[in-house]
Write a protein that holds these residues in place. Structure first.
Motif, PDB file in Angstrom:
ATOM      1  N   MET A  37       1.052  -1.164   0.135  1.00  0.00           N
ATOM      2  CA  MET A  37      -0.119   0.094   0.191  1.00  0.00           C
ATOM      3  C   MET A  37       0.450   1.406   0.099  1.00  0.00           C
ATOM      4  SD  MET A  37      -2.452  -0.618   2.929  1.00  0.00           S
ATOM      5  CE  MET A  37      -3.926   0.317   2.578  1.00  0.00           C
ATOM      6  N   LYS A  38       0.983   2.133  -1.278  1.00  0.00           N
ATOM      7  CA  LYS A  38       1.610   2.977  -1.720  1.00  0.00           C
ATOM      8  C   LYS A  38       1.576   4.440  -0.583  1.00  0.00           C
ATOM      9  CE  LYS A  38      -1.071   5.378  -5.293  1.00  0.00           C
ATOM     10  NZ  LYS A  38      -1.506   6.321  -4.226  1.00  0.00           N
ATOM     11  N   GLU A  39      -0.400   4.103   0.162  1.00  0.00           N
ATOM     12  CA  GLU A  39      -0.221   5.341   1.130  1.00  0.00           C
ATOM     13  C   GLU A  39      -0.273   5.002   2.385  1.00  0.00           C
ATOM     14  OE1 GLU A  39      -3.299   4.993  -1.962  1.00  0.00           O
ATOM     15  OE2 GLU A  39      -2.467   3.210  -0.520  1.00  0.00           O
ATOM     16  N   LEU A  40       0.350   3.887   2.701  1.00  0.00           N
ATOM     17  CA  LEU A  40       0.864   3.508   4.351  1.00  0.00           C
ATOM     18  C   LEU A  40       1.977   3.606   4.753  1.00  0.00           C
ATOM     19  CD1 LEU A  40      -0.700   2.004   6.914  1.00  0.00           C
ATOM     20  CD2 LEU A  40       0.716  -0.537   5.889  1.00  0.00           C
ATOM     21  N   LEU A  41       2.450   4.327   5.519  1.00  0.00           N
ATOM     22  CA  LEU A  41       3.091   5.332   5.982  1.00  0.00           C
ATOM     23  C   LEU A  41       3.649   4.333   6.928  1.00  0.00           C
ATOM     24  CD1 LEU A  41       2.858   8.570   6.366  1.00  0.00           C
ATOM     25  CD2 LEU A  41       3.208   7.803   4.395  1.00  0.00           C
ATOM     26  N   ASP A  42       3.132   3.772   7.933  1.00  0.00           N
ATOM     27  CA  ASP A  42       3.252   3.060   9.488  1.00  0.00           C
ATOM     28  C   ASP A  42       2.525   1.763   9.162  1.00  0.00           C
ATOM     29  OD1 ASP A  42       6.487   4.696   9.885  1.00  0.00           O
ATOM     30  OD2 ASP A  42       4.990   5.936  10.045  1.00  0.00           O
ATOM     31  N   CYS A  43       2.870   0.894   9.304  1.00  0.00           N
ATOM     32  CA  CYS A  43       2.295  -0.192  10.151  1.00  0.00           C
ATOM     33  C   CYS A  43       2.780  -1.158  11.495  1.00  0.00           C
ATOM     34  CB  CYS A  43       1.836  -1.315   8.898  1.00  0.00           C
ATOM     35  SG  CYS A  43       1.008  -2.821   9.790  1.00  0.00           S
ATOM     36  N   HIS A  44       2.636  -1.013  12.265  1.00  0.00           N
ATOM     37  CA  HIS A  44       3.170  -1.342  13.659  1.00  0.00           C
ATOM     38  C   HIS A  44       1.794  -2.717  14.307  1.00  0.00           C
ATOM     39  CE1 HIS A  44       5.902   1.345  13.726  1.00  0.00           C
ATOM     40  NE2 HIS A  44       4.749   2.347  13.320  1.00  0.00           N
ATOM     41  N   LEU A  45       2.627  -3.679  14.865  1.00  0.00           N
ATOM     42  CA  LEU A  45       2.156  -4.640  15.673  1.00  0.00           C
ATOM     43  C   LEU A  45       1.338  -4.188  17.379  1.00  0.00           C
ATOM     44  CD1 LEU A  45       0.109  -7.252  15.739  1.00  0.00           C
ATOM     45  CD2 LEU A  45       2.528  -8.979  15.979  1.00  0.00           C
ATOM     46  N   VAL A  46       0.505  -4.195  17.811  1.00  0.00           N
ATOM     47  CA  VAL A  46       0.471  -3.114  18.750  1.00  0.00           C
ATOM     48  C   VAL A  46      -0.054  -4.320  19.641  1.00  0.00           C
ATOM     49  CG1 VAL A  46       0.569  -0.997  17.876  1.00  0.00           C
ATOM     50  CG2 VAL A  46      -1.557  -2.110  18.326  1.00  0.00           C
TER      51      VAL A  46
END
Length: 158
Positions: free
Chosen positions: A97-106
Motif C-alpha cells: 500500500m503506497k499510502e501506508l507510512l507505518d504499520c505496527h503490531l501493537v
C-alpha cells in the motif's frame, strides 16, 4: 574506549548519530568538525555505522502539504483471529500500500496501528472502501483523523 564494531557504540559514534539525525545532509567534513574528529576518522566510523545497520537510511523529509498529501489518518485494525498465519496474511497485504507510512503490531485495543497519508477525506473514503475493508482477516477498523501534528519523527534520544 570500546571498539564500536564489538556491539557497543562509544561517545564519538553517538555524536555522529545525533548530528546525522539533526541534519542528514552534512558533508563528511562538516560532520567531522561537529563531532571533533578528523574527516578520515569520521568517514570510517560513519561507514562502519552504516555497515552495522545502526544507520538504516538517509533521506529527504518531504512536506506532505507541498505534495498534496495533507491528511494524516491513524487507523486501528482488529483481526478476526490472532494467529501467526492471519498476522502474516495481513502484513503481506499491507506491504504494497503506497499510502501506508507505518504499520505496527501493537498490544491493546487493536492488533495493528496504521499511519496513512492521503489528499483529503474523499481520498481516504476511496482507500477505505477499496482497500482497507478488503484486507485479509479484518474484523474492525477504527479511523482517527489527525487534527494537528504536535511532534513527528523526532530524533531518537540516546
Amino acid at each position: 574506549m570500546k571498539d564500536p564494531s564489538a556491539g557497543e557504540i562509544d561517545r564519538i559514534d553517538r555524536n555522529i548519530l545525533r548530528a546525522l539525525q539533526r541534519d542528514g545532509r552534512l558533508s563528511n567534513a562538516d560532520l567531522a568538525k561537529a563531532v571533533n574528529v578528523s574527516p578520515a576518522t569520521c568517514h570510517r566510523r560513519t561507514q562502519r555505522l552504516i555497515a552495522a545497520g545502526r544507520i538504516r537510511n538517509v533521506r529527504a523529509e518531504v512536506d506532505p502539504e507541498a505534495v498534496g498529501l495533507g491528511t494524516l489518518v491513524m487507523v486501528g485494525v482488529v483481526l478476526d483471529r490472532s494467529t501467526p498465519e492471519s498476522f502474516a496474511a495481513f502484513e503481506d497485504a499491507v506491504a504494497g500500500m503506497k499510502e501506508l507510512l507505518d504499520c505496527h503490531l501493537v498490544a491493546g485495543d487493536f492488533d495493528y496501528l496504521l499511519k496513512i497519508r492521503v489528499r483529503d477525506l474523499g481520498d481516504f473514503n476511496r482507500l477505505h472502501s477499496r482497500m482497507l475493508i478488503a484486507l485479509p482477516g479484518v474484523r474492525q477498523i477504527r479511523s482517527f483523523f489527525v487534527m494537528k501534528q504536535v511532534k513527528e519523527n523526532a530524533p531518537l534520544a540516546f
